[in-house]
Design an enzyme around this catalytic site. Structure first.
Site, PDB file in Angstrom:
ATOM      1  N   ARG A  53     -12.023   2.447  -8.420  1.00 11.57           N
ATOM      2  CA  ARG A  53     -11.106   3.580  -8.691  1.00 11.57           C
ATOM      3  C   ARG A  53     -11.388   4.154 -10.086  1.00 11.57           C
ATOM      4  NH1 ARG A  53      -5.274   2.445  -5.908  1.00 11.57           N
ATOM      5  NH2 ARG A  53      -6.120   1.891  -3.865  1.00 11.57           N
ATOM      6  N   ASN A  99     -11.018  -2.416  -5.583  1.00 10.38           N
ATOM      7  CA  ASN A  99     -10.206  -1.478  -6.382  1.00 10.38           C
ATOM      8  C   ASN A  99     -10.813  -1.153  -7.749  1.00 10.38           C
ATOM      9  OD1 ASN A  99      -7.085  -2.769  -5.038  1.00 10.38           O
ATOM     10  ND2 ASN A  99      -8.143  -0.898  -4.469  1.00 10.38           N
ATOM     11  N   ASP A 146       0.833  -1.216   0.000  1.00 10.02           N
ATOM     12  CA  ASP A 146       0.000   0.000   0.000  1.00 10.02           C
ATOM     13  C   ASP A 146       0.865   1.262   0.000  1.00 10.02           C
ATOM     14  OD1 ASP A 146      -2.426   1.350  -0.019  1.00 10.02           O
ATOM     15  OD2 ASP A 146      -2.568   1.415   2.163  1.00 10.02           O
ATOM     16  N   GLU A 157       0.868 -12.791  12.780  1.00  9.79           N
ATOM     17  CA  GLU A 157       1.489 -11.634  13.445  1.00  9.79           C
ATOM     18  C   GLU A 157       1.466 -10.469  12.460  1.00  9.79           C
ATOM     19  OE1 GLU A 157       2.497 -11.458  16.563  1.00  9.79           O
ATOM     20  OE2 GLU A 157       2.088 -13.575  16.989  1.00  9.79           O
TER      21      GLU A 157
HETATM   22  C1  IPE Z   1      -5.537  -2.675  -0.200  1.00  8.11           C
HETATM   23  O1  IPE Z   1      -5.173  -1.358  -0.418  1.00  8.11           O
HETATM   24  C2  IPE Z   1      -5.573  -3.418  -1.496  1.00  8.11           C
HETATM   25  C3  IPE Z   1      -4.271  -3.652  -2.132  1.00  8.11           C
HETATM   26  C4  IPE Z   1      -3.108  -3.365  -1.625  1.00  8.11           C
HETATM   27  C5  IPE Z   1      -4.329  -4.287  -3.414  1.00  8.11           C
HETATM   28  P1  IPE Z   1      -6.254  -0.206  -0.598  1.00  8.11           P
HETATM   29  O2  IPE Z   1      -5.496   1.060  -0.809  1.00  8.11           O
HETATM   30  O3  IPE Z   1      -7.234  -0.572  -1.652  1.00  8.11           O
HETATM   31  O4  IPE Z   1      -6.988  -0.207   0.818  1.00  8.11           O
HETATM   32  P2  IPE Z   1      -7.830   0.909   1.560  1.00  8.11           P
HETATM   33  O5  IPE Z   1      -8.880   1.373   0.594  1.00  8.11           O
HETATM   34  O6  IPE Z   1      -6.902   2.021   1.908  1.00  8.11           O
HETATM   35  O7  IPE Z   1      -8.373   0.234   2.766  1.00  8.11           O
HETATM   36  C1  IPE Z   2      -1.456   0.183  -3.418  1.00  8.20           C
HETATM   37  O1  IPE Z   2      -1.239   1.558  -3.432  1.00  8.20           O
HETATM   38  C2  IPE Z   2      -1.721  -0.388  -4.785  1.00  8.20           C
HETATM   39  C3  IPE Z   2      -3.097  -0.841  -5.021  1.00  8.20           C
HETATM   40  C4  IPE Z   2      -4.060  -0.821  -4.145  1.00  8.20           C
HETATM   41  C5  IPE Z   2      -3.402  -1.353  -6.338  1.00  8.20           C
HETATM   42  P1  IPE Z   2      -2.441   2.580  -3.509  1.00  8.20           P
HETATM   43  O2  IPE Z   2      -2.772   2.825  -4.943  1.00  8.20           O
HETATM   44  O3  IPE Z   2      -3.568   2.133  -2.667  1.00  8.20           O
HETATM   45  O4  IPE Z   2      -1.783   3.894  -2.893  1.00  8.20           O
HETATM   46  P2  IPE Z   2      -2.432   4.868  -1.828  1.00  8.20           P
HETATM   47  O5  IPE Z   2      -2.874   4.025  -0.681  1.00  8.20           O
HETATM   48  O6  IPE Z   2      -3.571   5.552  -2.505  1.00  8.20           O
HETATM   49  O7  IPE Z   2      -1.322   5.801  -1.464  1.00  8.20           O
HETATM   50 MG    MG Z   3      -4.051   2.368  -0.713  1.00  6.38          MG
END
Ligand code: IPE
Ligand code: IPE
Ligand code: MG
Length: 263
Positions: A90, A87, A39, A226
């Site tokens: 988005r 996702n 993330d 953990e």
């Molecule tokens: C979790 O990250 C999903 C992946 C890493 C693929 P998100 O960025 O989608 O999670 P939230 O929305 O912050 O909980």
């Molecule tokens: C994780 O990074 C990748 C996916 C969830 C595909 P993010 O795209 O969620 O990045 P943030 O959390 O918005 O910074």
């Molecule tokens: Mg994220």
């Protein structure tokens, strides 16, 4: 001292430092399965004044670092949360860029996977991925199927609730057709109906970006996992972060409901 400097500047520390951390890992107490919620790609890009998709592009380096480090140590399973069922909500441009990047990465990394004897696998609703992505994934899974080293498991179009509902449906169908006695459903039978069937539960779950939540990942499997939350963004993740998380894990007392004295 050097570590503070390196962390602030977001550069990989000198090899001697990495070696030093690696040597602190107890090979006898290695987790068999490590799961990572990758993330912070978007926030990393924003910090650099770049579009979000550049964060995803730079995240590929971190995927390579994590996979190589885990494989070199002898970890059996590394599961990476790459795309959740949520996702899809988005912006379309980001979703399309992520799917294209996935295909490109799979094609570019196939040699590295084979050189490292890594077997690629996938969990999630793969059938409902765009055909081009699904085909590239299936091709790479077949190309690496004979590798006997680490299993690199990509969680794609995955969510734990989707997986649990699917498992419930599967067991209900078997029961309705008379193939399964509902009374015989126990932990083991249920676990075998999940997409992770045959894999050990992850002993260690890492999430980058500082968020302290699970976001619908492996809810059943992490019952006694953990948790390790790292304050860095995913594109900054390097081998030493994996070493640090494993060292931290190895210093914890896993009690599984018992008392300290019983262990
Ligand atoms: C979790 O990250 C999903 C992946 C890493 C693929 P998100 O960025 O989608 O999670 P939230 O929305 O912050 O909980
Ligand atoms: C994780 O990074 C990748 C996916 C969830 C595909 P993010 O795209 O969620 O990045 P943030 O959390 O918005 O910074
Ligand atoms: Mg994220």
């Amino acid at each position: 001292m050097f570590y503070t400097f390196a962390a602030r500047r977001q550069i990989t520390p000198a090899p001697s430092f990495t070696m030093d951390l690696k040597s602190q890992i107890n090979k006898e107490k290695l987790p068999r399965h490590i799961a990572i919620i990758m993330d912070g790609n978007g926030r990393w890009a924003k910090q650099q004044g770049l579009p979000r998709v550049e964060g995803h592009r730079n995240g590929v380096v971190a995927v390579r670092e994590a996979s190589e480090a885990a494989a070199e140590l002898g970890v059996e399973y590394l599961t990476l949360y790459a795309f959740s069922t949520e996702n899809w909500a988005r912006p379309e441009t980001e979703v399309n860029a992520l799917m294209a990047l996935l295909v490109e990465t799979i094609q570019n990394e196939i040699k590295t996977l084979n050189d490292n004897n890594i077997r690629l696998r996938a969990i999630g609703d793969i059938e409902n991925m765009p055909p081009h992505t699904r085909e590239a994934l299936q091709w790479a899974i077949n190309e690496t199927a004979k590798n006997s080293g680490m299993n690199l498991v990509l969680a794609l179009n995955y969510s734990a609730r989707w997986e649990l509902v699917e498992a419930a449906r599967k067991l209900a169908r078997q029961a309705a057709s008379g193939l399964l006695d509902p009374q015989s459903i126990n932990d083991e039978v249920f676990a075998n109906a999940l997409s992770t069937t045959g894999m050990p539960d992850p002993e260690l779950l890492i999430r980058t970006s500082g968020e302290k939540r699970i976001s619908n990942f492996l809810l059943w499997q992490i019952a006694y996992g953990e948790l390790c939350f790292l304050p860095i963004m995913w594109p900054e993740f390097r081998k030493e972060h994996l070493y640090q998380a494993i060292i931290d894990y190895q210093h914890r007392e896993r009690r599984f409901g018992k008392t300290s004295e019983q262990l």
